[in-house]
Every structure is written in structure tokens, then in C-alpha cells.
Design a protein around this motif. Structure first.
Motif, mmCIF file in Angstrom:
data_model
loop_
_atom_site.group_PDB
_atom_site.id
_atom_site.type_symbol
_atom_site.label_atom_id
_atom_site.label_comp_id
_atom_site.label_asym_id
_atom_site.label_seq_id
_atom_site.Cartn_x
_atom_site.Cartn_y
_atom_site.Cartn_z
ATOM 1 N N ILE A 77 -16.682 45.928 -68.182
ATOM 2 C CA ILE A 77 -17.200 45.687 -67.318
ATOM 3 C C ILE A 77 -17.383 44.868 -66.275
ATOM 4 N N TYR A 78 -17.730 44.766 -65.007
ATOM 5 C CA TYR A 78 -16.911 44.264 -64.006
ATOM 6 C C TYR A 78 -17.975 45.041 -63.206
ATOM 7 N N THR A 79 -19.633 44.249 -62.346
ATOM 8 C CA THR A 79 -19.996 45.062 -60.855
ATOM 9 C C THR A 79 -19.580 44.664 -59.516
ATOM 10 N N SER A 80 -18.939 44.884 -59.243
ATOM 11 C CA SER A 80 -18.653 44.327 -57.515
ATOM 12 C C SER A 80 -19.506 43.975 -56.864
ATOM 13 N N GLU A 81 -19.377 42.839 -55.686
ATOM 14 C CA GLU A 81 -20.353 42.582 -54.640
ATOM 15 C C GLU A 81 -20.668 43.985 -53.561
ATOM 16 N N GLU A 82 -19.222 44.701 -53.716
ATOM 17 C CA GLU A 82 -19.535 46.129 -52.760
ATOM 18 C C GLU A 82 -19.585 47.457 -53.708
ATOM 19 N N GLU A 83 -20.223 47.364 -55.023
ATOM 20 C CA GLU A 83 -21.373 48.527 -56.262
ATOM 21 C C GLU A 83 -22.405 48.024 -56.146
ATOM 22 N N LEU A 84 -22.569 46.997 -55.783
ATOM 23 C CA LEU A 84 -23.974 46.389 -55.091
ATOM 24 C C LEU A 84 -24.985 46.956 -54.292
ATOM 25 N N GLU A 85 -23.468 46.721 -53.029
ATOM 26 C CA GLU A 85 -23.778 47.199 -51.677
ATOM 27 C C GLU A 85 -24.012 48.500 -51.692
ATOM 28 N N GLY A 86 -23.540 49.194 -52.071
ATOM 29 C CA GLY A 86 -23.098 50.740 -52.086
ATOM 30 C C GLY A 86 -23.901 51.136 -52.544
ATOM 31 N N TYR A 87 -25.015 50.850 -53.622
ATOM 32 C CA TYR A 87 -26.110 50.746 -54.967
ATOM 33 C C TYR A 87 -27.758 50.769 -53.454
ATOM 34 N N ARG A 88 -27.551 49.614 -52.382
ATOM 35 C CA ARG A 88 -28.522 49.162 -51.615
ATOM 36 C C ARG A 88 -28.848 50.312 -50.322
ATOM 37 N N ILE A 89 -27.373 51.099 -50.493
ATOM 38 C CA ILE A 89 -28.129 51.704 -49.286
ATOM 39 C C ILE A 89 -27.988 52.970 -49.671
ATOM 40 N N ILE A 90 -27.872 53.450 -51.017
ATOM 41 C CA ILE A 90 -28.646 54.341 -51.446
ATOM 42 C C ILE A 90 -30.267 54.115 -51.414
ATOM 43 N N VAL A 91 -29.927 53.155 -52.073
ATOM 44 C CA VAL A 91 -31.948 52.862 -52.192
ATOM 45 C C VAL A 91 -32.393 52.716 -50.580
ATOM 46 N N ALA A 92 -31.928 52.931 -49.802
ATOM 47 C CA ALA A 92 -31.947 52.880 -48.127
ATOM 48 C C ALA A 92 -32.523 54.693 -47.708
ATOM 49 N N ILE A 93 -32.216 55.050 -48.626
ATOM 50 C CA ILE A 93 -31.557 56.063 -47.937
ATOM 51 C C ILE A 93 -32.745 57.149 -48.995
ATOM 52 N N LEU A 94 -33.191 56.996 -50.634
ATOM 53 C CA LEU A 94 -33.448 57.600 -50.842
ATOM 54 C C LEU A 94 -35.150 57.185 -51.265
ATOM 55 N N ARG A 95 -35.766 56.015 -50.157
ATOM 56 C CA ARG A 95 -36.466 55.526 -49.983
ATOM 57 C C ARG A 95 -38.077 56.054 -49.300
ATOM 58 N N GLN A 96 -36.787 56.970 -48.698
ATOM 59 C CA GLN A 96 -37.991 57.798 -48.208
ATOM 60 C C GLN A 96 -38.804 58.989 -49.038
ATOM 61 N N LYS A 97 -38.431 59.141 -50.299
ATOM 62 C CA LYS A 97 -38.027 60.126 -51.014
ATOM 63 C C LYS A 97 -39.233 59.054 -52.513
ATOM 64 N N LEU A 98 -38.629 57.757 -52.511
ATOM 65 C CA LEU A 98 -39.118 57.192 -54.151
ATOM 66 C C LEU A 98 -39.414 56.099 -53.916
ATOM 67 N N PRO A 99 -40.145 55.811 -54.634
ATOM 68 C CA PRO A 99 -40.165 53.911 -54.942
ATOM 69 C C PRO A 99 -38.794 53.356 -55.247
#
Length: 351
Positions: free
Chosen positions: A255-277
């Protein structure tokens, strides 16, 4: 490159090329000059290496020795070369004659394969008849390489080499004597052991018998010591292998976690922070997809990203937790699915 690697490289070169080297001059260029270079001296710098070095010897003028190695304007080693096919002998050598008219303390006689280093241990300013250091460059031992390195330009020190030369000289001669005694024990050597184990009179017949016994005893003793060391080494290796087998190596992760996958994760976190820590939004990477979970719970998937193939996708989950896979052009398109992501969070929070 360290001197031991340079010497090994030169030894390999000699083995490959010597059948093609026909003359003394070729021996100098192919074998001797690379050895001088390995010692750290620049063969093309006339202030360090002087070819055809001349010193006037009384009425005898114009005789030359092949090379003189200089340091601080003074010759420190004079070198006489022979063809690699010739045996080395110092008799009638220019080295004897040049040694006492130069300020050098060391002379080297070589055919590019065998090397003999001389100094003046017996009579000051008169070259010894026997070398204090002698070796075949194609068959070097670690301790010999250590002695050669003392002549390297970076560490050359006359006093250190001279103080060690006496020990080297006598160790070499003692080893020769040991070898001679092992091959054919002398009467004195035989008597040394026979007198300690035989209580009768040491007649000529008894000595002849003991000469054979001493030789066999020493041979067996050496073989036993060698076997003991080999067995100890094999035992150690066996134990090591058993330990390695007892502790299997973890299979390397594919398993290799790419920088693009991590960037996608950060986008989702930015969206969900409206409801979640952010601490409740966790990712898990797998070989087939990059999953994002609520509370690190496999039963609460928020979405999945498929970014490592030819096309990119995002998988979303409805209220029945059914997965819908949608193509995206880039991870920036994730922002378009903000409502769906927040609805999925609301589903789990209601539960």
C-alpha cells in the motif's frame, strides 16, 4: 576511493592484463604508476613523482633509478622497477647505491606484482639486504593493507614507519622459521617437545621417531583449531538462521499513500468540519481504494477515493449505505459533493 578498494581494483586489473604486458616500460605504466597513485601521489606532478631520478655517485655519473617520490622537496621513497616476468633481486641494484647518497629512508623494488620495501635498520644510511615489508599485490591480507596505508601521502610519517619496520622484519623472519619447522622439524625443535614428554634417553633413534610425532602433533593441532573455529562459526550462523526463522519478517506493505490521496482527505476534512471535529475524520488506505471513515469505524464509511488508476472516482454512501461510484476529473471536484458528504454524516449522527 579508500586504499583497500584501489588496491583490489589494481589487483583485478593485473590479473586481466599481465598476459598482454611484454616490457618493463609497460609494467611501469600499467602496474607501478597506479600503485603510486593509490598511495595518494600524483604521478604527473614532477614535484611529487620524478621519473628517471638521477643522483651523482662519486665518479659514476648519470645512473638513474626509475622513480623518486618527493615530499616537501625531499625524496622519501626511491623506486626501482622490473618487468612483471622478472624475479626480484637487490644484488647489483641501483637502490643500494642510491640509498646512501639521497636523504630517503625507504626504497621500493617491484615488478608491479611483488613489492619489497627496504630501509636501513641494520646500518644507518645503508640499505638492508632484506626487505621489512614484502607482498604480492594480487594476494593481499588485511594486515598487509594496513602496513601499505602507512606510506599513503595523507599519513606518511618516517618515524612511525621506521619504529614499526623492525617488528615487521622480525615477524616475517620468525614466520619463515615456523613454516620451516612445520615442514621439517629440526633437532632442537623436536628436542623441545620430546624432553617434556619422554623420560628416557633421547637417542638418535628416539629423536627420529619424535620428529615424525612432533610434525603429526602440530599438524593435527592446527587442523583441530581450524575445525573448532569453523564449527563455532557454523553454530553461530545456524543459531542466527533459526532465530530469523522463528521471527518471520513482516511482509512488505504493497500500500502506497500518495500525496494526491492525502490532499483529497484534507479537502473532505475541510468540508466536514462544519459538523465534525477533525479528530473524528480518519482515513484508511487499502490496495483498491482510499477510505475515509467516521470515528475510525468500518461500519461508518463517509466516502472512498479511487485516485491511483487511469481514471479518478469518488464513492459516496446513501441512507442504506449503498455505494455510488462517480467519476471526477480531479480532486478539486470533491467540493461538488459537499452536500452528500454532510448528509452521510447526518445519517450516522441520527443513528
Amino acid at each position: 576511493m579508500e586504499i583497500n578498494l584501489q588496491l583490489k581494483s589494481l589487483a583485478d586489473k593485473i590479473t586481466q592484463l599481465k598476459s598482454k604486458i611484454e616490457t618493463e616500460e609497460s609494467t611501469k605504466h600499467a602496474f607501478v604508476l597506479p600503485f603510486i597513485h593509490a598511495l595518494g601521489y600524483d604521478a604527473f606532478n614532477p614535484l611529487e613523482v620524478v621519473p628517471e631520478f638521477t643522483a651523482d655517485l662519486g665518479l659514476k655519473k648519470g645512473e638513474k633509478v626509475d622513480y623518486a617520490i618527493f615530499q616537501n622537496g625531499e625524496p622519501i621513497i626511491i623506486v626501482e622497477c622490473k618487468s612483471w616476468k622478472e624475479n626480484l633481486t637487490v644484488h647489483n641494484s641501483q637502490l643500494f647505491r642510491y640509498f646512501h647518497v639521497t636523504k630517503t629512508r625507504f626504497a621500493l623494488l617491484t615488478n608491479g606484482i611483488n613489492y619489497q620495501f627496504f630501509t636501513d635498520l641494520d646500518d644507518q644510511n645503508k640499505m638492508d639486504e632484506k626487505p621489512f615489508l614484502e607482498f604480492d599485490i594480487t594476494n593481499l591480507k588485511e594486515n598487509t593493507i594496513s602496513e601499505i596505508s602507512k606510506f599513503h601521502k595523507s599519513s606518511f610519517n618516517i618515524d612511525n614507519i621506521i619504529s614499526n619496520a623492525s617488528s615487521l622484519k622480525y615477524i616475517k623472519e620468525i614466520k619463515k622459521q615456523i613454516n620451516a619447522e612445520l615442514e621439517n622439524p629440526s633437532n632442537d625443535f623436536t628436542k623441545l617437545f620430546a624432553s617434556k614428554v619422554y623420560t628416557g634417553r633421547l637417542t638418535e633413534k628416539v629423536m627420529d621417531e619424535f620428529k615424525d610425532l612432533v610434525q603429526k602433533s602440530i599438524s593435527q593441532y592446527i587442523n583441530e583449531r581450524i575445525n573448532d573455529r569453523l564449527n563455532a562459526a557454523l553454530t553461530k550462523e545456524t543459531i542466527k538462521q533459526q532465530e530469523e526463522q522463528a521471527t518471520p519478517l513482516e511482509e512488505e506493505s504493497k500500500i502506497y499513500t500518495s500525496e494526491e490521496e492525502l490532499e483529497g482527505y484534507r479537502i473532505i476534512v475541510a468540508i466536514l468540519r462544519q459538523k465534525l471535529p477533525t479528530s473524528r475524520i480518519v482515513y484508511r488506505d487499502t490496495q483498491s481504494y482510499f477510505g475515509i471513515l467516521l470515528d475510525d469505524n468500518n461500519r461508518k464509511p463517509l466516502c472512498r477515493l479511487h485516485l491511483n488508476g487511469g481514471k479518478k472516482y469518488i464513492s459516496l454512501f446513501n441512507d442504506n449505505k449503498n455505494e455510488t461510484k462517480t467519476a471526477i476529473a480531479s480532486i478539486d471536484d470533491i467540493y461538488q459533493f459537499g452536500k452528500e458528504l454532510l448528509d452521510t454524516v447526518g445519517l450516522y449522527e441520527t443513528e
